[in-house]
Scaffold this active site. Sequence first.
Site, PDB file in Angstrom:
ATOM      1  N   LYS A 269       0.795  -1.235   0.000  1.00 17.70           N
ATOM      2  CA  LYS A 269       0.000   0.000   0.000  1.00 17.70           C
ATOM      3  C   LYS A 269       0.831   1.290   0.000  1.00 17.70           C
ATOM      4  CE  LYS A 269      -4.344  -1.583   2.015  1.00 17.70           C
ATOM      5  NZ  LYS A 269      -5.304  -1.344   3.088  1.00 17.70           N
TER       6      LYS A 269
ATOM      7  N   ASP B  34     -10.220   2.831   2.099  1.00 15.36           N
ATOM      8  CA  ASP B  34     -10.346   2.197   3.417  1.00 15.36           C
ATOM      9  C   ASP B  34     -11.175   3.061   4.387  1.00 15.36           C
ATOM     10  OD1 ASP B  34      -8.814   0.083   2.583  1.00 15.36           O
ATOM     11  OD2 ASP B  34      -6.998   0.687   3.644  1.00 15.36           O
TER      12      ASP B  34
HETATM   13  N1  LIG Z   1     -11.678  -4.380   7.682  1.00 15.29           N
HETATM   14  C1  LIG Z   1     -10.861  -3.898   6.778  1.00 15.29           C
HETATM   15  O1  LIG Z   1     -11.234  -3.585   5.657  1.00 15.29           O
HETATM   16  C2  LIG Z   1      -9.399  -3.708   7.145  1.00 15.29           C
HETATM   17  C3  LIG Z   1      -8.603  -2.755   6.479  1.00 15.29           C
HETATM   18  C4  LIG Z   1      -7.255  -2.597   6.864  1.00 15.29           C
HETATM   19  C5  LIG Z   1      -6.734  -3.391   7.884  1.00 15.29           C
HETATM   20  N2  LIG Z   1      -7.528  -4.311   8.497  1.00 15.29           N
HETATM   21  C6  LIG Z   1      -6.989  -5.149   9.604  1.00 15.29           C
HETATM   22  O2  LIG Z   1      -6.432  -4.297  10.582  1.00 15.29           O
HETATM   23  C7  LIG Z   1      -5.327  -4.930  11.218  1.00 15.29           C
HETATM   24  C8  LIG Z   1      -4.103  -4.010  11.184  1.00 15.29           C
HETATM   25  O3  LIG Z   1      -3.735  -3.791   9.835  1.00 15.29           O
HETATM   26  P1  LIG Z   1      -2.700  -2.640   9.410  1.00 15.29           P
HETATM   27  O4  LIG Z   1      -2.629  -2.639   7.943  1.00 15.29           O
HETATM   28  O5  LIG Z   1      -3.012  -1.363  10.115  1.00 15.29           O
HETATM   29  O6  LIG Z   1      -1.329  -3.241  10.017  1.00 15.29           O
HETATM   30  P2  LIG Z   1       0.009  -2.453  10.393  1.00 15.29           P
HETATM   31  O7  LIG Z   1       0.177  -1.231   9.593  1.00 15.29           O
HETATM   32  O8  LIG Z   1       1.077  -3.494  10.393  1.00 15.29           O
HETATM   33  O9  LIG Z   1      -0.234  -1.990  11.933  1.00 15.29           O
HETATM   34  C9  LIG Z   1      -0.360  -2.934  12.959  1.00 15.29           C
HETATM   35  C10 LIG Z   1      -0.779  -2.241  14.249  1.00 15.29           C
HETATM   36  O10 LIG Z   1      -0.982  -3.258  15.249  1.00 15.29           O
HETATM   37  C11 LIG Z   1      -0.149  -2.949  16.379  1.00 15.29           C
HETATM   38  N3  LIG Z   1       0.283  -4.175  17.041  1.00 15.29           N
HETATM   39  C12 LIG Z   1       0.847  -5.257  16.460  1.00 15.29           C
HETATM   40  N4  LIG Z   1       1.142  -6.189  17.400  1.00 15.29           N
HETATM   41  C13 LIG Z   1       0.753  -5.671  18.600  1.00 15.29           C
HETATM   42  C14 LIG Z   1       0.786  -6.136  19.938  1.00 15.29           C
HETATM   43  N5  LIG Z   1       1.285  -7.343  20.247  1.00 15.29           N
HETATM   44  N6  LIG Z   1       0.269  -5.344  20.895  1.00 15.29           N
HETATM   45  C15 LIG Z   1      -0.243  -4.120  20.601  1.00 15.29           C
HETATM   46  N7  LIG Z   1      -0.298  -3.615  19.346  1.00 15.29           N
HETATM   47  C16 LIG Z   1       0.200  -4.390  18.359  1.00 15.29           C
HETATM   48  C17 LIG Z   1       1.002  -2.175  15.817  1.00 15.29           C
HETATM   49  O11 LIG Z   1       1.643  -1.456  16.841  1.00 15.29           O
HETATM   50  P3  LIG Z   1       3.205  -1.053  16.709  1.00 15.29           P
HETATM   51  O12 LIG Z   1       3.225   0.226  15.936  1.00 15.29           O
HETATM   52  O13 LIG Z   1       3.661  -0.912  18.102  1.00 15.29           O
HETATM   53  O14 LIG Z   1       3.903  -2.180  15.988  1.00 15.29           O
HETATM   54  C18 LIG Z   1       0.280  -1.281  14.804  1.00 15.29           C
HETATM   55  O15 LIG Z   1      -0.368  -0.202  15.449  1.00 15.29           O
HETATM   56  C19 LIG Z   1      -5.111  -6.254  10.474  1.00 15.29           C
HETATM   57  O16 LIG Z   1      -5.731  -7.269  11.219  1.00 15.29           O
HETATM   58  C20 LIG Z   1      -5.852  -6.028   9.154  1.00 15.29           C
HETATM   59  O17 LIG Z   1      -6.346  -7.241   8.611  1.00 15.29           O
HETATM   60  C21 LIG Z   1      -8.846  -4.472   8.166  1.00 15.29           C
END
Ligand SMILES: NC(=O)c1ccc[n+]([C@@H]2O[C@H](COP(=O)([O-])OP(=O)(O)OC[C@H]3O[C@@H](n4cnc5c(N)ncnc54)[C@H](OP(=O)(O)O)[C@@H]3O)[C@@H](O)[C@H]2O)c1
Length: 280
Positions: free
Chosen positions: A71, A108
Amino acid sequence: MSSSDRFLLAGVMGWPVMHSRSPALHNHWFAHYGLAGVYVPLAIEPDGLQAALRALAPLGFSGCNLTIPHKERALAIVDAVDPVAQRIGAISCVVVRADGSLAGTNNDGYGFVHNILEQQPEWRADAGPIAVIGAGGGARAVVYSLAERGASEIRVINRTFLRAEALAREFGPPVAAMPWEERHRALDGTSMLVNTTSQGMVGQPPLDLALDALPAGALVCDIVYVPLETPLLEAARRRGNPTVDGLGMLLHQVRPAWKAWFGIDPEITAELRATVEATL
Ligand SMILES: NC(=O)c1ccc[n+]([C@@H]2O[C@H](COP(=O)([O-])OP(=O)(O)OC[C@H]3O[C@@H](n4cnc5c(N)ncnc54)[C@H](OP(=O)(O)O)[C@@H]3O)[C@@H](O)[C@H]2O)c1
Protein backbone atom coordinates in the site's frame (compact mmCIF):
# COMPACT_ATOMS: atom_id res chain seq x y z
CA MET A 1 -15.71 0.25 -25.00
CA SER A 2 -18.59 -0.22 -22.54
CA SER A 3 -18.52 -2.66 -19.61
CA SER A 4 -20.66 -5.14 -21.55
CA ASP A 5 -18.30 -5.30 -24.57
CA ARG A 6 -15.30 -6.82 -22.88
CA PHE A 7 -14.20 -9.29 -20.26
CA LEU A 8 -13.79 -7.33 -17.04
CA LEU A 9 -10.60 -7.86 -15.09
CA ALA A 10 -9.53 -6.71 -11.65
CA GLY A 11 -7.64 -8.25 -8.75
CA VAL A 12 -5.81 -7.78 -5.51
CA MET A 13 -2.02 -7.65 -5.22
CA GLY A 14 -0.54 -8.81 -1.94
CA TRP A 15 2.27 -10.93 -0.49
CA PRO A 16 0.85 -13.23 0.76
CA VAL A 17 -2.56 -12.84 -0.83
CA MET A 18 -4.45 -16.11 -0.56
CA HIS A 19 -6.00 -15.04 2.78
CA SER A 20 -7.82 -12.19 1.03
CA ARG A 21 -11.64 -12.31 0.99
CA SER A 22 -11.75 -9.80 -1.86
CA PRO A 23 -12.04 -12.38 -4.68
CA ALA A 24 -15.16 -13.93 -3.06
CA LEU A 25 -16.62 -10.49 -2.66
CA HIS A 26 -15.97 -9.13 -6.15
CA ASN A 27 -16.79 -12.37 -7.94
CA HIS A 28 -20.15 -12.41 -6.16
CA TRP A 29 -20.96 -9.13 -7.92
CA PHE A 30 -19.82 -10.35 -11.33
CA ALA A 31 -22.27 -13.24 -10.91
CA HIS A 32 -24.97 -11.02 -9.41
CA TYR A 33 -24.90 -8.59 -12.35
CA GLY A 34 -24.42 -11.34 -14.94
CA LEU A 35 -21.17 -9.74 -16.10
CA ALA A 36 -18.37 -11.54 -17.92
CA GLY A 37 -15.43 -10.83 -15.67
CA VAL A 38 -13.22 -12.08 -12.90
CA TYR A 39 -11.35 -10.74 -9.88
CA VAL A 40 -8.13 -12.61 -9.15
CA PRO A 41 -5.70 -12.87 -6.24
CA LEU A 42 -2.25 -11.81 -7.48
CA ALA A 43 0.67 -12.95 -5.35
CA ILE A 44 3.24 -10.23 -6.02
CA GLU A 45 6.56 -10.12 -4.22
CA PRO A 46 7.53 -6.66 -2.95
CA ASP A 47 10.25 -6.26 -5.58
CA GLY A 48 7.82 -7.12 -8.34
CA LEU A 49 5.21 -4.48 -7.56
CA GLN A 50 6.29 -1.93 -10.15
CA ALA A 51 6.34 -4.45 -13.00
CA ALA A 52 3.03 -5.94 -11.87
CA LEU A 53 1.29 -2.55 -11.72
CA ARG A 54 2.68 -1.59 -15.12
CA ALA A 55 1.33 -4.84 -16.55
CA LEU A 56 -2.26 -4.00 -15.58
CA ALA A 57 -2.99 -1.84 -18.63
CA PRO A 58 -1.54 -4.14 -21.32
CA LEU A 59 -3.30 -7.13 -19.75
CA GLY A 60 -6.63 -5.33 -19.93
CA PHE A 61 -7.19 -4.90 -16.19
CA SER A 62 -9.46 -2.04 -15.08
CA GLY A 63 -7.50 -1.80 -11.86
CA CYS A 64 -6.62 -3.57 -8.66
CA ASN A 65 -6.67 -3.39 -4.91
CA LEU A 66 -3.48 -3.43 -2.89
CA THR A 67 -2.95 -5.14 0.42
CA ILE A 68 0.01 -5.80 2.73
CA PRO A 69 2.85 -4.99 2.01
CA HIS A 70 2.20 -2.89 -1.11
CA LYS A 71 0.00 0.00 0.00
CA GLU A 72 2.73 2.51 0.84
CA ARG A 73 5.25 1.49 -1.80
CA ALA A 74 2.71 2.02 -4.59
CA LEU A 75 2.67 5.77 -3.89
CA ALA A 76 5.98 6.12 -5.70
CA ILE A 77 4.94 3.96 -8.65
CA VAL A 78 1.53 5.16 -9.89
CA ASP A 79 1.20 8.22 -12.15
CA ALA A 80 -1.29 10.13 -10.00
CA VAL A 81 -2.19 9.96 -6.31
CA ASP A 82 -5.43 11.61 -5.17
CA PRO A 83 -5.53 13.81 -2.03
CA VAL A 84 -7.17 11.08 0.11
CA ALA A 85 -4.41 8.52 -0.57
CA GLN A 86 -1.85 11.30 -0.18
CA ARG A 87 -3.18 12.20 3.27
CA ILE A 88 -3.56 8.59 4.42
CA GLY A 89 -0.12 7.82 3.03
CA ALA A 90 -1.19 4.60 1.31
CA ILE A 91 -2.99 3.38 -1.79
CA SER A 92 -5.71 0.74 -1.46
CA CYS A 93 -7.08 0.96 -5.00
CA VAL A 94 -5.42 1.51 -8.39
CA VAL A 95 -7.43 2.58 -11.42
CA VAL A 96 -6.16 2.10 -14.98
CA ARG A 97 -7.11 5.23 -16.90
CA ALA A 98 -8.14 5.36 -20.55
CA ASP A 99 -4.59 6.24 -21.65
CA GLY A 100 -3.14 3.33 -19.65
CA SER A 101 -1.75 5.49 -16.87
CA LEU A 102 -2.37 4.53 -13.23
CA ALA A 103 -4.27 6.53 -10.61
CA GLY A 104 -4.08 5.64 -6.92
CA THR A 105 -6.73 6.28 -4.28
CA ASN A 106 -7.61 4.95 -0.86
CA ASN A 107 -11.10 3.66 -0.04
CA ASP A 108 -10.35 2.20 3.42
CA GLY A 109 -11.63 5.26 5.30
CA TYR A 110 -14.74 5.40 3.10
CA GLY A 111 -15.42 1.74 3.87
CA PHE A 112 -14.89 2.27 7.59
CA VAL A 113 -17.34 5.17 7.85
CA HIS A 114 -20.03 3.73 5.55
CA ASN A 115 -19.98 0.42 7.40
CA ILE A 116 -20.68 2.25 10.65
CA LEU A 117 -23.41 4.36 9.08
CA GLU A 118 -25.07 1.25 7.69
CA GLN A 119 -25.11 -0.49 11.07
CA GLN A 120 -25.60 2.61 13.27
CA PRO A 121 -27.35 5.25 11.11
CA GLU A 122 -27.52 7.73 14.01
CA TRP A 123 -23.75 7.65 14.53
CA ARG A 124 -21.89 10.95 14.45
CA ALA A 125 -18.11 11.38 14.57
CA ASP A 126 -18.48 14.56 16.64
CA ALA A 127 -20.51 12.90 19.43
CA GLY A 128 -17.54 12.91 21.83
CA PRO A 129 -13.90 11.86 22.19
CA ILE A 130 -12.84 8.81 20.17
CA ALA A 131 -10.13 6.34 21.22
CA VAL A 132 -8.25 4.69 18.35
CA ILE A 133 -5.97 1.81 19.35
CA GLY A 134 -3.10 1.36 16.89
CA ALA A 135 -1.16 3.65 14.56
CA GLY A 136 -0.49 1.47 11.51
CA GLY A 137 -1.95 1.68 8.00
CA GLY A 138 -5.49 0.82 9.11
CA ALA A 139 -5.34 3.43 11.85
CA ARG A 140 -4.27 6.12 9.39
CA ALA A 141 -7.35 5.50 7.22
CA VAL A 142 -9.63 5.40 10.29
CA VAL A 143 -8.18 8.59 11.78
CA TYR A 144 -8.38 10.36 8.41
CA SER A 145 -12.05 9.43 7.95
CA LEU A 146 -13.01 10.36 11.53
CA ALA A 147 -11.29 13.75 11.22
CA GLU A 148 -13.03 14.31 7.86
CA ARG A 149 -16.40 13.61 9.52
CA GLY A 150 -15.76 16.30 12.11
CA ALA A 151 -14.43 14.36 15.12
CA SER A 152 -13.60 16.81 17.89
CA GLU A 153 -11.02 14.67 19.73
CA ILE A 154 -9.22 11.54 18.55
CA ARG A 155 -6.97 9.83 21.11
CA VAL A 156 -4.44 7.61 19.33
CA ILE A 157 -2.91 4.97 21.58
CA ASN A 158 -0.23 2.69 20.16
CA ARG A 159 2.20 0.15 21.58
CA THR A 160 5.03 2.08 19.93
CA PHE A 161 4.40 5.59 21.20
CA LEU A 162 6.65 7.24 18.60
CA ARG A 163 4.35 6.02 15.86
CA ALA A 164 1.25 7.44 17.58
CA GLU A 165 3.10 10.69 18.12
CA ALA A 166 4.14 10.88 14.47
CA LEU A 167 0.56 10.31 13.36
CA ALA A 168 -0.76 13.00 15.73
CA ARG A 169 1.90 15.45 14.57
CA GLU A 170 1.12 14.79 10.96
CA PHE A 171 -2.67 15.11 11.25
CA GLY A 172 -2.64 17.83 13.91
CA PRO A 173 -5.68 18.60 16.08
CA PRO A 174 -8.11 16.91 16.78
CA VAL A 175 -5.61 14.01 16.87
CA ALA A 176 -3.56 13.53 20.05
CA ALA A 177 -1.19 10.68 21.00
CA MET A 178 -1.38 8.88 24.34
CA PRO A 179 1.10 6.36 25.78
CA TRP A 180 0.26 2.63 25.68
CA GLU A 181 0.26 2.48 29.50
CA GLU A 182 -2.65 4.95 29.50
CA ARG A 183 -4.82 2.87 27.19
CA HIS A 184 -7.31 1.68 29.81
CA ARG A 185 -7.86 5.16 31.22
CA ALA A 186 -7.97 6.70 27.74
CA LEU A 187 -11.43 5.19 27.28
CA ASP A 188 -12.86 7.45 29.96
CA GLY A 189 -15.58 9.72 28.57
CA THR A 190 -15.31 8.44 25.01
CA SER A 191 -18.23 8.03 22.61
CA MET A 192 -16.36 5.50 20.49
CA LEU A 193 -13.50 2.99 20.62
CA VAL A 194 -11.83 1.55 17.52
CA ASN A 195 -9.29 -1.27 17.43
CA THR A 196 -7.01 -0.97 14.41
CA THR A 197 -4.27 -3.28 15.70
CA SER A 198 -3.87 -6.88 14.60
CA GLN A 199 -4.67 -8.03 18.15
CA GLY A 200 -7.74 -10.25 18.33
CA MET A 201 -7.21 -11.51 14.81
CA VAL A 202 -7.13 -15.29 14.42
CA GLY A 203 -3.69 -16.51 15.53
CA GLN A 204 -3.09 -13.38 17.63
CA PRO A 205 -3.82 -12.84 21.32
CA PRO A 206 -6.81 -10.67 22.26
CA LEU A 207 -6.23 -6.93 22.56
CA ASP A 208 -5.00 -6.25 26.07
CA LEU A 209 -7.53 -3.57 27.00
CA ALA A 210 -9.78 -3.27 30.09
CA LEU A 211 -13.14 -1.75 29.24
CA ASP A 212 -14.07 -0.63 32.78
CA ALA A 213 -13.65 3.08 32.00
CA LEU A 214 -15.60 2.88 28.73
CA PRO A 215 -19.01 4.61 28.96
CA ALA A 216 -21.97 2.23 28.57
CA GLY A 217 -23.25 3.85 25.37
CA ALA A 218 -19.89 4.08 23.58
CA LEU A 219 -19.74 2.43 20.17
CA VAL A 220 -17.02 -0.24 19.86
CA CYS A 221 -15.60 -1.02 16.41
CA ASP A 222 -12.96 -3.49 15.33
CA ILE A 223 -11.43 -3.38 11.87
CA VAL A 224 -10.24 -6.97 12.28
CA TYR A 225 -12.84 -9.26 10.68
CA VAL A 226 -11.36 -12.75 11.16
CA PRO A 227 -13.01 -13.71 13.47
CA LEU A 228 -16.10 -11.63 12.86
CA GLU A 229 -16.63 -11.17 16.57
CA THR A 230 -13.21 -10.49 18.06
CA PRO A 231 -12.65 -10.91 21.83
CA LEU A 232 -12.89 -7.10 22.10
CA LEU A 233 -16.30 -7.01 20.40
CA GLU A 234 -17.50 -9.93 22.48
CA ALA A 235 -16.45 -8.20 25.72
CA ALA A 236 -18.13 -4.97 24.59
CA ARG A 237 -21.35 -6.75 23.62
CA ARG A 238 -21.46 -8.57 26.96
CA ARG A 239 -21.34 -5.27 28.84
CA GLY A 240 -24.06 -3.80 26.61
CA ASN A 241 -22.05 -1.52 24.31
CA PRO A 242 -23.17 -1.28 20.68
CA THR A 243 -20.61 -2.91 18.36
CA VAL A 244 -19.65 -2.84 14.67
CA ASP A 245 -17.48 -5.57 13.15
CA GLY A 246 -14.79 -5.07 10.50
CA LEU A 247 -16.25 -7.06 7.60
CA GLY A 248 -18.49 -4.23 6.42
CA MET A 249 -15.43 -1.98 6.05
CA LEU A 250 -14.14 -4.40 3.44
CA LEU A 251 -17.53 -4.65 1.72
CA HIS A 252 -18.19 -0.93 1.54
CA GLN A 253 -14.86 0.03 0.06
CA VAL A 254 -15.66 -2.05 -3.00
CA ARG A 255 -18.36 0.38 -4.03
CA PRO A 256 -16.13 3.31 -5.03
CA ALA A 257 -13.70 0.82 -6.62
CA TRP A 258 -16.38 -0.63 -8.91
CA LYS A 259 -17.60 2.83 -9.82
CA ALA A 260 -14.08 3.78 -10.88
CA TRP A 261 -13.20 0.50 -12.62
CA PHE A 262 -16.46 -0.48 -14.31
CA GLY A 263 -18.85 2.46 -13.97
CA ILE A 264 -21.15 0.30 -11.83
CA ASP A 265 -22.44 1.19 -8.35
CA PRO A 266 -22.95 -2.18 -6.67
CA GLU A 267 -25.28 -2.72 -3.73
CA ILE A 268 -24.08 -3.97 -0.37
CA THR A 269 -26.70 -6.64 0.27
CA ALA A 270 -27.26 -9.13 3.08
CA GLU A 271 -26.67 -11.85 0.47
CA LEU A 272 -23.22 -10.43 -0.32
CA ARG A 273 -22.34 -10.26 3.37
CA ALA A 274 -23.46 -13.88 3.83
CA THR A 275 -21.35 -14.99 0.83
CA VAL A 276 -18.21 -13.44 2.30
CA GLU A 277 -19.05 -14.52 5.86
CA ALA A 278 -19.23 -18.10 4.62
CA THR A 279 -15.55 -17.86 3.66
CA LEU A 280 -14.42 -16.73 7.13
N1 LIG B 1 -11.68 -4.38 7.68
C1 LIG B 1 -10.86 -3.90 6.78
O1 LIG B 1 -11.23 -3.59 5.66
C2 LIG B 1 -9.40 -3.71 7.14
C3 LIG B 1 -8.60 -2.76 6.48
C4 LIG B 1 -7.26 -2.60 6.86
C5 LIG B 1 -6.73 -3.39 7.88
N2 LIG B 1 -7.53 -4.31 8.50
C6 LIG B 1 -6.99 -5.15 9.60
O2 LIG B 1 -6.43 -4.30 10.58
C7 LIG B 1 -5.33 -4.93 11.22
C8 LIG B 1 -4.10 -4.01 11.18
O3 LIG B 1 -3.73 -3.79 9.83
P1 LIG B 1 -2.70 -2.64 9.41
O4 LIG B 1 -2.63 -2.64 7.94
O5 LIG B 1 -3.01 -1.36 10.11
O6 LIG B 1 -1.33 -3.24 10.02
P2 LIG B 1 0.01 -2.45 10.39
O7 LIG B 1 0.18 -1.23 9.59
O8 LIG B 1 1.08 -3.49 10.39
O9 LIG B 1 -0.23 -1.99 11.93
C9 LIG B 1 -0.36 -2.93 12.96
C10 LIG B 1 -0.78 -2.24 14.25
O10 LIG B 1 -0.98 -3.26 15.25
C11 LIG B 1 -0.15 -2.95 16.38
N3 LIG B 1 0.28 -4.18 17.04
C12 LIG B 1 0.85 -5.26 16.46
N4 LIG B 1 1.14 -6.19 17.40
C13 LIG B 1 0.75 -5.67 18.60
C14 LIG B 1 0.79 -6.14 19.94
N5 LIG B 1 1.28 -7.34 20.25
N6 LIG B 1 0.27 -5.34 20.89
C15 LIG B 1 -0.24 -4.12 20.60
N7 LIG B 1 -0.30 -3.62 19.35
C16 LIG B 1 0.20 -4.39 18.36
C17 LIG B 1 1.00 -2.18 15.82
O11 LIG B 1 1.64 -1.46 16.84
P3 LIG B 1 3.21 -1.05 16.71
O12 LIG B 1 3.22 0.23 15.94
O13 LIG B 1 3.66 -0.91 18.10
O14 LIG B 1 3.90 -2.18 15.99
C18 LIG B 1 0.28 -1.28 14.80
O15 LIG B 1 -0.37 -0.20 15.45
C19 LIG B 1 -5.11 -6.25 10.47
O16 LIG B 1 -5.73 -7.27 11.22
C20 LIG B 1 -5.85 -6.03 9.15
O17 LIG B 1 -6.35 -7.24 8.61
C21 LIG B 1 -8.85 -4.47 8.17
